[in-house]
Design a protein around this motif. Sequence first.
Motif, PDB file in Angstrom:
ATOM      1  N   MET A 375       0.630  -1.503   0.074  1.00 35.45           N
ATOM      2  CA  MET A 375       0.025  -0.096  -0.022  1.00 35.45           C
ATOM      3  C   MET A 375       0.732   1.377   0.083  1.00 35.45           C
ATOM      4  N   GLU A 376       1.920   1.328   0.804  1.00 32.55           N
ATOM      5  CA  GLU A 376       2.852   2.474   0.814  1.00 32.55           C
ATOM      6  C   GLU A 376       3.522   2.543  -0.562  1.00 32.55           C
ATOM      7  N   ASP A 377       3.940   1.511  -1.309  1.00 29.40           N
ATOM      8  CA  ASP A 377       4.449   1.607  -2.703  1.00 29.40           C
ATOM      9  C   ASP A 377       3.402   2.439  -3.607  1.00 29.40           C
ATOM     10  N   GLU A 378       2.210   2.002  -3.323  1.00 30.47           N
ATOM     11  CA  GLU A 378       1.074   2.248  -4.386  1.00 30.47           C
ATOM     12  C   GLU A 378       0.910   3.873  -3.982  1.00 30.47           C
ATOM     13  N   LEU A 379       1.197   4.318  -2.714  1.00 31.08           N
ATOM     14  CA  LEU A 379       1.146   5.761  -2.331  1.00 31.08           C
ATOM     15  C   LEU A 379       2.132   6.711  -2.886  1.00 31.08           C
ATOM     16  N   VAL A 380       3.118   6.103  -2.924  1.00 29.75           N
ATOM     17  CA  VAL A 380       4.403   6.627  -3.629  1.00 29.75           C
ATOM     18  C   VAL A 380       4.205   6.932  -5.133  1.00 29.75           C
ATOM     19  N   LYS A 381       3.765   5.636  -5.678  1.00 29.25           N
ATOM     20  CA  LYS A 381       3.373   5.803  -7.163  1.00 29.25           C
ATOM     21  C   LYS A 381       2.600   6.864  -7.527  1.00 29.25           C
ATOM     22  N   SER A 382       1.336   6.910  -6.775  1.00 32.97           N
ATOM     23  CA  SER A 382       0.082   7.782  -6.910  1.00 32.97           C
ATOM     24  C   SER A 382       0.606   9.148  -6.447  1.00 32.97           C
ATOM     25  N   GLY A 383       1.805   9.576  -5.643  1.00 29.87           N
ATOM     26  CA  GLY A 383       1.861  10.669  -5.193  1.00 29.87           C
ATOM     27  C   GLY A 383       1.202  11.430  -4.301  1.00 29.87           C
ATOM     28  N   SER A 384       0.085  10.379  -3.501  1.00 30.94           N
ATOM     29  CA  SER A 384      -0.794  10.693  -2.298  1.00 30.94           C
ATOM     30  C   SER A 384      -0.044  10.442  -0.973  1.00 30.94           C
ATOM     31  N   LYS A 385      -0.183  11.200  -0.310  1.00 32.33           N
ATOM     32  CA  LYS A 385       0.439  10.942   1.113  1.00 32.33           C
ATOM     33  C   LYS A 385      -0.750  10.661   2.048  1.00 32.33           C
ATOM     34  N   THR A 386      -1.823  10.016   1.611  1.00 31.01           N
ATOM     35  CA  THR A 386      -2.880   9.566   2.944  1.00 31.01           C
ATOM     36  C   THR A 386      -3.131   8.333   2.413  1.00 31.01           C
ATOM     37  N   LEU A 387      -3.384   7.119   3.279  1.00 31.46           N
ATOM     38  CA  LEU A 387      -3.759   5.790   3.017  1.00 31.46           C
ATOM     39  C   LEU A 387      -5.351   6.103   3.290  1.00 31.46           C
ATOM     40  N   SER A 388      -5.933   5.442   2.091  1.00 33.66           N
ATOM     41  CA  SER A 388      -7.341   5.479   2.070  1.00 33.66           C
ATOM     42  C   SER A 388      -8.079   4.713   3.339  1.00 33.66           C
ATOM     43  N   GLY A 389      -9.273   5.111   3.809  1.00 38.10           N
ATOM     44  CA  GLY A 389     -10.204   4.562   4.819  1.00 38.10           C
ATOM     45  C   GLY A 389     -10.514   3.122   4.490  1.00 38.10           C
ATOM     46  N   GLU A 390     -10.530   2.790   3.144  1.00 46.31           N
ATOM     47  CA  GLU A 390     -10.866   1.447   3.065  1.00 46.31           C
ATOM     48  C   GLU A 390      -9.680   0.316   3.118  1.00 46.31           C
ATOM     49  N   ASN A 391      -8.525   0.920   2.911  1.00 47.42           N
ATOM     50  CA  ASN A 391      -7.223   0.187   3.292  1.00 47.42           C
ATOM     51  C   ASN A 391      -7.060   0.303   4.666  1.00 47.42           C
ATOM     52  N   VAL A 392      -7.241   0.995   5.302  1.00 52.11           N
ATOM     53  CA  VAL A 392      -7.023   1.229   6.965  1.00 52.11           C
ATOM     54  C   VAL A 392      -7.870   0.126   7.272  1.00 52.11           C
ATOM     55  N   PHE A 393      -9.174   0.331   6.823  1.00 51.77           N
ATOM     56  CA  PHE A 393     -10.178  -0.689   7.295  1.00 51.77           C
ATOM     57  C   PHE A 393      -9.827  -2.135   6.794  1.00 51.77           C
TER      58      PHE A 393
END
Length: 436
Positions: A375-393
């Motif tokens: 999930m962290e890799d995905e965040l880096v790729k997408s340039g986002s800094k926040t993990l989505s609520g669904e993923n946290v869930f």
Amino acid sequence: MEKYGVNQLREMFLSFFETKGHLRLPSFSLIPQNDASLLLINSGMAPMKPYFKGEQEPPRHRVCTCQKCIRTGDIENIGKTARHGTYFEMLGNFSFGDYFKHEAIAWSWEFLTSPEWVGLEADRLYPSVYESDDEAWNIWHDEIGIPAEKIFRFGKEDNFWEHGSGPCGPCSEIYYDRGEKYGCGKPTCGVGCDCDRFMEVWNNVFTQFESDGHHNYTELKQKNIDTGMGLERLAVVVQNVDTVFDIDTMKAIRDKICEIAGVEYETDADKDVSIRLITDHIRSVTFMTSDGIIPSNEGRGYVLRRLLRRAARHGRLLGIEGLFLAKLAKTVIDESKDGYPELAEKEEYILKVITTEEEKFNKTIDQGLAILADMEDELVKSGSKTLSGENVFKLYDTYGFPVDLTTEILEEKGFSVDEEGFKKAMEVQKQTARNA
Ligand code: SER
């Protein structure tokens, strides 16, 4: 000064106050009774509020205890600093409408400085009083003989003790000067400085008010004394060690972690954080379990689950692979059963609850950590800094990652989590379950 061990110091304090007519009571449970204002007992006075208020007759008007306490307010700092911890023991002597300032001050001084008791060097001690408390100032000056320049007056922030609502009052603290090497070096450094040089060891609270939690105070029917001394801090001073993680009972846990992980303390700063964090958390976990708290997703049970899983994850960071928390809990029990016989009585139960919870988490922790890394890799790729609520869930629901744990792991890498989104995902699941 002799280098007394933690168990000796506890015993010395309680027997000293027995010689002053106090009734020694065992520690109260960490679970507050009839007190909705607290999740966990956080000070020696907390279980005795009805006695301070005069609502209930105490077994004696002079009581002393060594109380198990948990404070989770600074949980983010644990492991990172030398002095933060969630679990600690608070020594206290209490007067419920019996003695007041004169005796409380004189006895605190006697216990700390008399060669028959702790025998700290009087020259290194500095009392403070609440800014307008001339009575306490005069006692320190005229009766104890402390020179005027060594008595400090501080405002409400430092010298008025209250914790939410309940009995409270002005206080007089005693600081110990550990020497320049612990100082911050700032020109302003002195008694009351936040650095590690002047360590507050004793707090005499003159409990005479009831607060509604919103800064409105009413006089209590009676004047009381509530004193508190952190046992671990006293041990730091007496054993002349750097931090609470170096005192005898804590070092035993620290050493056991190093033995299990095959690492050495003070060779790698990141590992040291994990070692200290586990040392602290396993104490909370062991004592909470012994008081009957069970890991769960709510309230006290959530605090326990969070601390236990946090310790388990830091075990992974140290390279520990199998179950290890019960082995550490055994060390906690061995180190503390002198003061808390319930630990030995419930040993088997405590180890079983901890092992069961650790096993549950162990089944999914590696998978969960791997998924989180993706999930962290995905965040880096997408340039986002926040993990989505669904993923946290997903991490919570499928891999047993308490939300705070996910948040913390991500924060270490500069990411955050969508808490609102998580709460919504949670709601959706609850609704689905209800509909089903
Ligand atoms: N209630 C005070 C404290 O917690 C003294 O016991 O410091």
